[in-house]
Structure formats: structure tokens, C-alpha cells
Design a protein around this motif. Structure first.
Motif, PDB file in Angstrom:
ATOM      1  N   LEU A   3       0.843  -1.195   0.000  1.00  0.00           N
ATOM      2  CA  LEU A   3       0.000   0.000   0.000  1.00  0.00           C
ATOM      3  C   LEU A   3       0.882   1.251   0.000  1.00  0.00           C
ATOM      4  CD1 LEU A   3      -3.054   0.873   0.366  1.00  0.00           C
ATOM      5  CD2 LEU A   3      -2.502   1.142   2.790  1.00  0.00           C
ATOM      6  N   PRO A   4       0.644   2.192  -0.903  1.00  0.00           N
ATOM      7  CA  PRO A   4       1.423   3.435  -0.857  1.00  0.00           C
ATOM      8  C   PRO A   4       1.272   4.096   0.509  1.00  0.00           C
ATOM      9  CG  PRO A   4       0.219   3.281  -2.919  1.00  0.00           C
ATOM     10  CD  PRO A   4      -0.283   2.161  -2.057  1.00  0.00           C
ATOM     11  N   ALA A   5       2.371   4.248   1.222  1.00  0.00           N
ATOM     12  CA  ALA A   5       2.289   4.732   2.598  1.00  0.00           C
ATOM     13  C   ALA A   5       3.538   5.510   2.957  1.00  0.00           C
ATOM     14  CB  ALA A   5       2.118   3.557   3.565  1.00  0.00           C
ATOM     15  N   THR A   6       3.400   6.359   3.963  1.00  0.00           N
ATOM     16  CA  THR A   6       4.527   7.063   4.559  1.00  0.00           C
ATOM     17  C   THR A   6       4.417   6.923   6.066  1.00  0.00           C
ATOM     18  OG1 THR A   6       4.540   8.701   2.779  1.00  0.00           O
ATOM     19  CG2 THR A   6       5.764   9.243   4.774  1.00  0.00           C
ATOM     20  N   PHE A   7       5.531   6.594   6.711  1.00  0.00           N
ATOM     21  CA  PHE A   7       5.568   6.488   8.159  1.00  0.00           C
ATOM     22  C   PHE A   7       6.130   7.775   8.746  1.00  0.00           C
ATOM     23  CE2 PHE A   7       4.909   2.188   7.067  1.00  0.00           C
ATOM     24  CZ  PHE A   7       4.458   1.525   8.187  1.00  0.00           C
ATOM     25  N   VAL A   8       5.476   8.262   9.779  1.00  0.00           N
ATOM     26  CA  VAL A   8       6.023   9.366  10.566  1.00  0.00           C
ATOM     27  C   VAL A   8       6.798   8.721  11.697  1.00  0.00           C
ATOM     28  CG1 VAL A   8       5.509  11.351  12.025  1.00  0.00           C
ATOM     29  CG2 VAL A   8       4.167  10.941   9.949  1.00  0.00           C
ATOM     30  N   GLY A   9       8.106   8.825  11.619  1.00  0.00           N
ATOM     31  CA  GLY A   9       8.978   8.056  12.496  1.00  0.00           C
ATOM     32  C   GLY A   9       9.504   6.845  11.743  1.00  0.00           C
ATOM     33  N   HIS A  10      10.397   6.101  12.404  1.00  0.00           N
ATOM     34  CA  HIS A  10      11.068   4.999  11.717  1.00  0.00           C
ATOM     35  C   HIS A  10      11.141   3.780  12.626  1.00  0.00           C
ATOM     36  CE1 HIS A  10      14.535   2.741   9.940  1.00  0.00           C
ATOM     37  NE2 HIS A  10      13.875   3.071   8.832  1.00  0.00           N
ATOM     38  N   PRO A  11      10.065   2.952  12.657  1.00  0.00           N
ATOM     39  CA  PRO A  11      10.147   1.724  13.456  1.00  0.00           C
ATOM     40  C   PRO A  11      11.287   0.836  12.974  1.00  0.00           C
ATOM     41  CG  PRO A  11       8.216   1.712  12.012  1.00  0.00           C
ATOM     42  CD  PRO A  11       8.791   3.086  11.946  1.00  0.00           C
ATOM     43  N   ALA A  12      11.879   0.099  13.902  1.00  0.00           N
ATOM     44  CA  ALA A  12      13.099  -0.648  13.605  1.00  0.00           C
ATOM     45  C   ALA A  12      12.920  -1.671  12.495  1.00  0.00           C
ATOM     46  CB  ALA A  12      13.598  -1.333  14.887  1.00  0.00           C
ATOM     47  N   ASP A  13      11.712  -2.214  12.347  1.00  0.00           N
ATOM     48  CA  ASP A  13      11.497  -3.261  11.352  1.00  0.00           C
ATOM     49  C   ASP A  13      10.923  -2.745  10.042  1.00  0.00           C
ATOM     50  OD1 ASP A  13       9.101  -2.578  12.561  1.00  0.00           O
ATOM     51  OD2 ASP A  13       8.282  -4.611  12.489  1.00  0.00           O
ATOM     52  N   LEU A  14      10.944  -1.434   9.831  1.00  0.00           N
ATOM     53  CA  LEU A  14      10.415  -0.879   8.586  1.00  0.00           C
ATOM     54  C   LEU A  14      11.305  -1.295   7.425  1.00  0.00           C
ATOM     55  CD1 LEU A  14       8.152   0.979   7.504  1.00  0.00           C
ATOM     56  CD2 LEU A  14       9.776   2.863   7.646  1.00  0.00           C
ATOM     57  N   LYS A  15      10.701  -1.912   6.414  1.00  0.00           N
ATOM     58  CA  LYS A  15      11.488  -2.431   5.308  1.00  0.00           C
ATOM     59  C   LYS A  15      12.047  -1.303   4.441  1.00  0.00           C
ATOM     60  CE  LYS A  15       9.620  -7.083   4.816  1.00  0.00           C
ATOM     61  NZ  LYS A  15       9.073  -8.083   3.867  1.00  0.00           N
ATOM     62  N   GLN A  16      13.208  -1.588   3.892  1.00  0.00           N
ATOM     63  CA  GLN A  16      13.848  -0.607   3.022  1.00  0.00           C
ATOM     64  C   GLN A  16      12.961  -0.335   1.813  1.00  0.00           C
ATOM     65  OE1 GLN A  16      17.778  -1.751   1.843  1.00  0.00           O
ATOM     66  NE2 GLN A  16      18.274   0.217   0.954  1.00  0.00           N
ATOM     67  N   GLY A  17      12.861   0.930   1.446  1.00  0.00           N
ATOM     68  CA  GLY A  17      12.055   1.321   0.304  1.00  0.00           C
ATOM     69  C   GLY A  17      10.727   1.937   0.693  1.00  0.00           C
ATOM     70  N   ILE A  18      10.277   1.711   1.951  1.00  0.00           N
ATOM     71  CA  ILE A  18       9.056   2.364   2.418  1.00  0.00           C
ATOM     72  C   ILE A  18       9.452   3.723   2.989  1.00  0.00           C
ATOM     73  CG2 ILE A  18       7.132   2.260   4.043  1.00  0.00           C
ATOM     74  CD1 ILE A  18       7.246  -0.742   3.896  1.00  0.00           C
ATOM     75  N   PRO A  19       8.912   4.807   2.468  1.00  0.00           N
ATOM     76  CA  PRO A  19       9.370   6.129   2.898  1.00  0.00           C
ATOM     77  C   PRO A  19       8.936   6.468   4.315  1.00  0.00           C
ATOM     78  CG  PRO A  19       7.534   6.334   1.378  1.00  0.00           C
ATOM     79  CD  PRO A  19       7.889   4.889   1.406  1.00  0.00           C
ATOM     80  N   PHE A  20       9.767   7.256   4.953  1.00  0.00           N
ATOM     81  CA  PHE A  20       9.418   7.770   6.278  1.00  0.00           C
ATOM     82  C   PHE A  20       9.897   9.207   6.389  1.00  0.00           C
ATOM     83  CE2 PHE A  20      13.712   6.135   6.888  1.00  0.00           C
ATOM     84  CZ  PHE A  20      14.312   7.063   7.716  1.00  0.00           C
ATOM     85  N   ILE A  21       9.293   9.915   7.314  1.00  0.00           N
ATOM     86  CA  ILE A  21       9.668  11.306   7.556  1.00  0.00           C
ATOM     87  C   ILE A  21       9.680  11.530   9.055  1.00  0.00           C
ATOM     88  CG2 ILE A  21       7.277  12.137   7.371  1.00  0.00           C
ATOM     89  CD1 ILE A  21       8.516  14.683   6.065  1.00  0.00           C
ATOM     90  N   GLY A  22      10.610  12.343   9.514  1.00  0.00           N
ATOM     91  CA  GLY A  22      10.699  12.589  10.948  1.00  0.00           C
ATOM     92  C   GLY A  22      11.763  13.608  11.266  1.00  0.00           C
ATOM     93  N   ILE A  23      12.374  13.435  12.425  1.00  0.00           N
ATOM     94  CA  ILE A  23      13.404  14.345  12.903  1.00  0.00           C
ATOM     95  C   ILE A  23      14.546  13.536  13.498  1.00  0.00           C
ATOM     96  CG2 ILE A  23      11.757  16.206  13.370  1.00  0.00           C
ATOM     97  CD1 ILE A  23      11.874  15.374  16.320  1.00  0.00           C
TER      98      ILE A  23
END
Length: 328
Positions: A139-159
Motif C-alpha cells: 500500500l502506498p504509505a509514509t511512516f512518521v517516524g522509523h520503526p526498527a522493522d520498517l522495510k527498506q524502500g518504504i518512505p518515512f519522515i521525521g526528525i
């Protein structure tokens, strides 16, 4: 559309071009718009979405307790930032609340059923079932923050939570504080764990594990509880880094009740630069988190994916300047 065409004296194809943004003459467009008003035509969104295989909706999931969703102004700012971008692109933001295992099962079916085209996901922990569902569905998605198990290639944004926490702790220490503690919230997710890491790095050899009070949430009640714990362990405490502004506000309340002056006896700093920071007395020194911009960029990344653009590898980290006020 047949009725509109008959009222305007044009073909259904001409009506279709107007409805879908195509080119027609000015006279034909005026006649069709007048006919639409006359017959009360409204496009059938469900039928259009069925043909396009799009829902024109994006889910907004906050994986926090509902009480915190209502209390934390950062979550609201992230949501508003995302909604502004989605609205301008004619997408509807759909809020989904996850408060139990049953909610997770229900929302898993909802996401799998094609009711939304993408998702913005806030506060995912490692091994969260929602993360697995989004990954399995592609599913096209963006995570706010970066959980440790987030697969490479899924975008995330944070600080940069580590660097930001380190910087404000160093500035607190530079005011001459010798016994600095931390109210560490939500260390089961990346933001909380990273802020604790930054605190440890800033203090180095001066770090004392017993001067870290672990609390579950970024909320006012957790701040009160954490402050009480720290003072029981070290009555001479003279500095506190609270993992969020809401936590810091709770800590300030306990210090006030016990007659401790701020910043005279204890210097207090927070994190977020949320409305909490300017409502406290004294005003709170903190780290500015650009919550609304985070939401806007998260939504933009989802729309880019829906437009067929592959997100660039890695995540986006936004700047977080220190805002120094009277509390320290």
C-alpha cells in the motif's frame, strides 16, 4: 448525465468532457453548467471510483491510545498538515483509530478492501501488525517516524531525535546543573528510545541510570508520575529533560506543588515546542518539532507514490532548532 445533455442540447460525450475536466467550447460549457444546476446533477463518486479503481481517500492512522490522540497537539498538527495537502489534491483524509486487537483486525480488513488508496502512519512500534499489513499489501504509505522493522524502500519522515535530545541536554547542563534526570516516555518506539539515547550521549560519564524515570506515554499524567519518581530517587535534583512538552508540563506541576522554583531550584526542558510549551509557567525551553510540515510532507510522499513515482531511498529528516525560554 443523459438529462443534463438533453437540457443543454449537447451530446452525452460533451457533458462527460466537462465533468471530467476535458476541453469544450465556452458556450457549450456554460450551457452544460446551467443544465447541471437546473437538473441537480451530482457525480456518482462511488461509480467513478469503481471505474478508476481508486477511492480518492488516504488513511491517517495514529497507533496511540485515543486519550493521547486527543491530548497531544503534535498529532493534531500532523493531521492538519496532511489534510491540507490531500485536500488540495482532491483526496479525502480518513482517520482510523487503533485501540485494541479487535480494532487491528477490523482495520486490517479495511485496508485490504480497497477503501483507501494509501496511508500516513504515526507512532508505529517495532513488530506492529499494521506495519506488516501495509508492507504485505504494498500500500502506498509514509511512516512518521522509523520503526526498527520498517522495510527498506518504504518512505518515512521525521526528525533527528538523538541529535535534538543531545543538543538540548547539553544546553541544560551548560547552565551549571549537576544532577540532571530524564523523564523518558514511550521508549518502546523509535522517538522515545532515540531521545533517551541522546540524553545519555550528552551526559557521558555523568549519566546515572537511576536518574531516568520511565513512563509509558507522552502525556501530562506521565510527567507528574515521572517527576515524583526522580525526586524520590534524588531530592537534590537540579535539572530535568522531559521527553515531550506535555510530560514537562506535568513535571512542572509537581515541582510547583512541592515548592521548588523553576528555574531557580530545578531547570526543566521539554521537546516538541507544542502549545504546551507557551502555556506553562514559566514558559518552557524545548526543541521545535515542525509537526504540521511533517504531516504535509508525509501526505505528499503518499501522493507521489499514487502518481507512480518511486520514493527516493532513505527517509527525510526535518530540522529541529532549540527554543530557549524561561524554564531553564
Amino acid at each position: 448525465m443523459h438529462d443534463v445533455a438533453a437540457a443543454a442540447g449537447v451530446s452525452r460525450g460533451t457533458v462527460s468532457r466537462v465533468i471530467n475536466g476535458g476541453y469544450v467550447s465556452g458556450a457549450a460549457r456554460a450551457a452544460i453548467e446551467a443544465a447541471i444546476a437546473e437538473v441537480g446533477y451530482v457525480p456518482n463518486t462511488a461509480a467513478r471510483n469503481l471505474v478508476m479503481q481508486r477511492s480518492q481517500a488516504v488513511a491517517f492512522l495514529v497507533l496511540e491510545p485515543p486519550s493521547l490522540i486527543l491530548e497531544d497537539p503534535n498529532i493534531g498538527a500532523i493531521m492538519l498538515g496532511a489534510n491540507a495537502v490531500l485536500s488540495s489534491a482532491d483526496y479525502q483524509l480518513v482517520n482510523l483509530v487503533v485501540d485494541s486487537a479487535r480494532d487491528t483486525e477490523r482495520i486490517t480488513k479495511y485496508l485490504s478492501g480497497g477503501f483507501v488508496d494509501g496511508a500516513v502512519i504515526v507512532s508505529a512500534r517495532a513488530n506492529d501488525p499494521i506495519t506488516r499489513v501495509v508492507t504485505d499489501l504494498a500500500l502506498p504509505a509514509t511512516f512518521v517516524g522509523h520503526p526498527a522493522d520498517l522495510k527498506q524502500g518504504i518512505p518515512f519522515i521525521g526528525i533527528d531525535n538523538v541529535g535534538s535530545a543531545r543538543a538540548i541536554t547539553e544546553r541544560l547542563a551548560a547552565t551549571g546543573r549537576k544532577r540532571i534526570g530524564m523523564i523518558a516516555a514511550a521508549v518502546d518506539r523509535d522517538s522515545g528510545a532515540d531521545r533517551l539515547t541522546g540524553f545519555r550521549q550528552a551526559l557521558g560519564r555523568r549519566f546515572k541510570p537511576n536518574l531516568v524515570a520511565h513512563v509509558p506515554f507522552y502525556d501530562y499524567a506521565s510527567g507528574m508520575e515521572g517527576m515524583r519518581q526522580l525526586l524520590q530517587r534524588e531530592p537534590r535534583l537540579d535539572g530535568v529533560f522531559a521527553a515531550s512538552d506535555a510530560v514537562a508540563a506535568g513535571a512542572l506541576q509537581v515541582l510547583r506543588e512541592l515548592g521548588r522554583s523553576v528555574p531557580g531550584d530545578v531547570g526543566v526542558v521539554g521537546f516538541d515546542d507544542s502549545p504546551w510549551a507557551q502555556r506553562t509557567d514559566p514558559a518552557l525551553s524545548t526543541v521545535h518539532q515542525p509537526a504540521k510540515e511533517i504531516g504535509a510532507q508525509a501526505a505528499d510522499l503518499v501522493l507521489r507514490q499514487l502518481g507512480g513515482k518511486t520514493p527516493e531511498p532513505g527517509g527525510i529528516l526535518l530540522p529541529t532548532p532549540i527554543v530557549w525560554r524561561a524554564s531553564a
